[in-house]
Design a protein around this motif. Structure first.
Motif, PDB file in Angstrom:
ATOM      1  N   VAL A  38      45.324  39.747  48.590  1.00  0.00           N
ATOM      2  CA  VAL A  38      46.644  39.746  48.265  1.00  0.00           C
ATOM      3  C   VAL A  38      46.744  41.007  47.216  1.00  0.00           C
ATOM      4  O   VAL A  38      47.563  41.835  47.669  1.00  0.00           O
ATOM      5  N   ALA A  39      45.932  41.047  46.208  1.00  0.00           N
ATOM      6  CA  ALA A  39      46.275  42.257  45.269  1.00  0.00           C
ATOM      7  C   ALA A  39      45.627  43.414  46.067  1.00  0.00           C
ATOM      8  O   ALA A  39      46.269  44.623  45.804  1.00  0.00           O
ATOM      9  N   LEU A  40      44.569  43.707  47.016  1.00  0.00           N
ATOM     10  CA  LEU A  40      44.229  44.843  47.774  1.00  0.00           C
ATOM     11  C   LEU A  40      45.582  45.070  48.614  1.00  0.00           C
ATOM     12  O   LEU A  40      45.539  46.306  48.913  1.00  0.00           O
ATOM     13  N   ALA A  41      46.253  44.134  49.249  1.00  0.00           N
ATOM     14  CA  ALA A  41      47.156  44.581  50.296  1.00  0.00           C
ATOM     15  C   ALA A  41      48.385  45.077  49.503  1.00  0.00           C
ATOM     16  O   ALA A  41      49.091  46.066  49.946  1.00  0.00           O
ATOM     17  N   LEU A  42      48.552  44.648  48.244  1.00  0.00           N
ATOM     18  CA  LEU A  42      49.470  45.221  47.301  1.00  0.00           C
ATOM     19  C   LEU A  42      49.135  46.356  46.620  1.00  0.00           C
ATOM     20  O   LEU A  42      49.967  47.213  45.922  1.00  0.00           O
ATOM     21  N   GLN A  43      47.796  46.897  46.970  1.00  0.00           N
ATOM     22  CA  GLN A  43      47.233  48.155  46.321  1.00  0.00           C
ATOM     23  C   GLN A  43      47.282  48.244  44.832  1.00  0.00           C
ATOM     24  O   GLN A  43      47.538  49.127  44.336  1.00  0.00           O
ATOM     25  N   PHE A  44      46.897  47.108  44.477  1.00  0.00           N
ATOM     26  CA  PHE A  44      46.978  46.976  42.756  1.00  0.00           C
ATOM     27  C   PHE A  44      45.565  47.461  42.381  1.00  0.00           C
ATOM     28  O   PHE A  44      44.553  47.432  43.167  1.00  0.00           O
ATOM     29  N   GLU A  45      45.396  47.907  41.064  1.00  0.00           N
ATOM     30  CA  GLU A  45      44.190  48.258  40.446  1.00  0.00           C
ATOM     31  C   GLU A  45      43.436  46.762  40.146  1.00  0.00           C
ATOM     32  O   GLU A  45      44.096  46.013  40.334  1.00  0.00           O
ATOM     33  N   VAL A  46      42.399  47.082  39.538  1.00  0.00           N
ATOM     34  CA  VAL A  46      41.774  46.088  38.722  1.00  0.00           C
ATOM     35  C   VAL A  46      42.677  45.134  37.874  1.00  0.00           C
ATOM     36  O   VAL A  46      42.724  43.919  37.901  1.00  0.00           O
ATOM     37  N   THR A  47      43.660  46.084  36.991  1.00  0.00           N
ATOM     38  CA  THR A  47      44.272  45.022  36.126  1.00  0.00           C
ATOM     39  C   THR A  47      45.234  44.288  36.976  1.00  0.00           C
ATOM     40  O   THR A  47      45.728  43.218  36.694  1.00  0.00           O
ATOM     41  N   GLY A  48      46.084  44.908  38.060  1.00  0.00           N
ATOM     42  CA  GLY A  48      46.801  44.066  38.755  1.00  0.00           C
ATOM     43  C   GLY A  48      45.982  42.915  39.326  1.00  0.00           C
ATOM     44  O   GLY A  48      46.750  41.796  39.595  1.00  0.00           O
ATOM     45  N   PHE A  49      44.789  43.053  39.866  1.00  0.00           N
ATOM     46  CA  PHE A  49      44.066  42.036  40.393  1.00  0.00           C
ATOM     47  C   PHE A  49      44.022  40.736  39.615  1.00  0.00           C
ATOM     48  O   PHE A  49      44.212  39.764  39.626  1.00  0.00           O
ATOM     49  N   LEU A  50      43.775  41.003  38.052  1.00  0.00           N
ATOM     50  CA  LEU A  50      43.685  40.150  36.862  1.00  0.00           C
ATOM     51  C   LEU A  50      45.113  39.384  36.653  1.00  0.00           C
ATOM     52  O   LEU A  50      45.223  38.356  36.360  1.00  0.00           O
ATOM     53  N   VAL A  51      46.072  40.314  36.994  1.00  0.00           N
ATOM     54  CA  VAL A  51      47.408  39.798  36.739  1.00  0.00           C
ATOM     55  C   VAL A  51      47.761  38.763  37.826  1.00  0.00           C
ATOM     56  O   VAL A  51      48.253  37.838  37.626  1.00  0.00           O
ATOM     57  N   VAL A  52      47.251  38.981  38.862  1.00  0.00           N
ATOM     58  CA  VAL A  52      47.670  37.893  40.149  1.00  0.00           C
ATOM     59  C   VAL A  52      46.772  36.844  39.601  1.00  0.00           C
ATOM     60  O   VAL A  52      47.220  35.576  39.980  1.00  0.00           O
ATOM     61  N   VAL A  53      45.521  36.801  39.435  1.00  0.00           N
ATOM     62  CA  VAL A  53      44.852  35.807  39.021  1.00  0.00           C
ATOM     63  C   VAL A  53      45.660  35.023  37.832  1.00  0.00           C
ATOM     64  O   VAL A  53      45.636  33.905  37.855  1.00  0.00           O
ATOM     65  N   SER A  54      46.096  35.471  36.828  1.00  0.00           N
ATOM     66  CA  SER A  54      46.841  35.223  35.342  1.00  0.00           C
ATOM     67  C   SER A  54      48.059  34.245  36.055  1.00  0.00           C
ATOM     68  O   SER A  54      48.439  33.361  35.615  1.00  0.00           O
ATOM     69  N   ALA A  55      48.562  34.922  37.063  1.00  0.00           N
ATOM     70  CA  ALA A  55      49.912  34.373  37.521  1.00  0.00           C
ATOM     71  C   ALA A  55      49.795  33.155  37.997  1.00  0.00           C
ATOM     72  O   ALA A  55      50.470  32.162  37.963  1.00  0.00           O
ATOM     73  N   ILE A  56      48.650  33.020  39.016  1.00  0.00           N
ATOM     74  CA  ILE A  56      48.511  31.785  39.561  1.00  0.00           C
ATOM     75  C   ILE A  56      48.021  30.757  38.596  1.00  0.00           C
ATOM     76  O   ILE A  56      48.734  29.655  38.552  1.00  0.00           O
ATOM     77  N   VAL A  57      47.139  30.952  37.565  1.00  0.00           N
ATOM     78  CA  VAL A  57      46.808  29.881  36.661  1.00  0.00           C
ATOM     79  C   VAL A  57      47.835  29.567  35.889  1.00  0.00           C
ATOM     80  O   VAL A  57      48.190  28.301  35.533  1.00  0.00           O
ATOM     81  N   VAL A  58      48.781  30.547  35.250  1.00  0.00           N
ATOM     82  CA  VAL A  58      50.027  30.414  34.530  1.00  0.00           C
ATOM     83  C   VAL A  58      51.067  29.491  35.170  1.00  0.00           C
ATOM     84  O   VAL A  58      51.748  28.564  34.793  1.00  0.00           O
ATOM     85  N   ALA A  59      51.173  29.876  36.180  1.00  0.00           N
ATOM     86  CA  ALA A  59      52.198  29.199  37.104  1.00  0.00           C
ATOM     87  C   ALA A  59      51.677  27.498  37.214  1.00  0.00           C
ATOM     88  O   ALA A  59      52.654  26.682  36.958  1.00  0.00           O
ATOM     89  N   CYS A  60      50.597  27.340  37.327  1.00  0.00           N
ATOM     90  CA  CYS A  60      49.960  25.872  37.517  1.00  0.00           C
ATOM     91  C   CYS A  60      50.067  25.234  36.223  1.00  0.00           C
ATOM     92  O   CYS A  60      50.713  24.052  36.245  1.00  0.00           O
ATOM     93  N   TYR A  61      49.800  25.771  35.224  1.00  0.00           N
ATOM     94  CA  TYR A  61      49.927  25.090  34.060  1.00  0.00           C
ATOM     95  C   TYR A  61      51.019  24.903  33.539  1.00  0.00           C
ATOM     96  O   TYR A  61      51.687  23.824  32.729  1.00  0.00           O
ATOM     97  N   PHE A  62      52.086  25.874  33.708  1.00  0.00           N
ATOM     98  CA  PHE A  62      53.467  25.921  33.206  1.00  0.00           C
ATOM     99  C   PHE A  62      54.111  24.963  34.086  1.00  0.00           C
ATOM    100  O   PHE A  62      55.010  24.317  33.569  1.00  0.00           O
ATOM    101  N   HIS A  63      53.937  24.753  35.305  1.00  0.00           N
ATOM    102  CA  HIS A  63      54.832  23.827  36.128  1.00  0.00           C
ATOM    103  C   HIS A  63      54.290  22.330  35.727  1.00  0.00           C
ATOM    104  O   HIS A  63      55.474  21.612  35.384  1.00  0.00           O
TER     105      HIS A  63
END
Length: 202
Positions: A38-63
């Motif tokens: 997903v991160a590579l398809a969106l052409q994210f740098e490493v920071t973007g990859f970590l943001v994707v990971v964090s978004a998944i984690v935060v979404a699960c916890y917040f829900h």
């Protein structure tokens, strides 16, 4: 950032340099590879990859917090203050699996086995150890009994005295465990050295 996460960052940078989207030769679980993709398809740098990971984690916890917590503000504070949010930056795969498993807890309490099992399988795509939680469903639902206590004693005994076989079995699910040594368990030599040191006369 923990040592484990640094490995995945390095892998992401390698895939990025090779212009690969799917990590064909990597040993990580398929869920982690999907996050890479997903991160590579969106052409994210490493920071973007970590943001994707964090978004998944935060979404699960917040829900889970917003829907089930009696005091969401306190729960969010504890999530951050006790380091649960930061944990997934140290153990990326474990953090993703734990966050997804949080979604399975309400299904466990409601007695919906198949919903629970599917979420555990999803968590297992990030870290195979999450699959252990599927059979534990019956332990949690039935409560403490001689059968469950005996089963836990047998499982702990096998893990303690036969760690090589446990890792060999885990290697069937993920090849990275085949080469991992069970260094957390004391060898006979270590026990002998400890005994001679602890009980030798002064």
């Amino acid at each position: 950032m923990g040592a484990d996460t640094q490995v995945y960052v390095s892998r992401y940078e390698f895939l990025q340099s090779q212009l690969q989207i799917w990590d064909v030769r990597g040993s990580a679980e398929i869920g982690v590879k999907a996050v890479y993709a997903v991160a590579l398809a969106l052409q994210f740098e490493v920071t973007g990859f970590l943001v994707v990971v964090s978004a998944i984690v935060v979404a699960c916890y917040f829900h889970s917090i917003i829907r089930y917590s009696a005091n969401p503000a306190l729960s969010l504070f504890l999530l951050i203050a006790l380091g649960f949010f930061l944990f997934h930056m140290n153990g990326l795969r474990q953090g993703l699996a734990a966050a997804v498993f949080i979604l399975a807890v309400p299904q466990l309490l409601r007695g919906k086995f198949w919903h629970y099992a599917l979420l555990c399988l999803l968590a297992g795509t990030f870290h195979v150890s999450a699959l252990v939680m599927i059979p534990l469903y019956f332990v949690f639902r039935r409560g403490v009994s001689p059968l469950t206590v005996g089963s836990m004693i047998i499982a702990c005994t096998l893990i303690t005295f036969f760690p090589e076989d446990v890792f060999r079995f885990a290697g069937l699910l993920n090849e990275r465990y085949e080469t991992r040594k069970p260094t957390l368990f004391l060898s006979n030599k270590t026990l002998d050295e400890f005994s001679s040191y602890s009980f030798s006369p002064n």
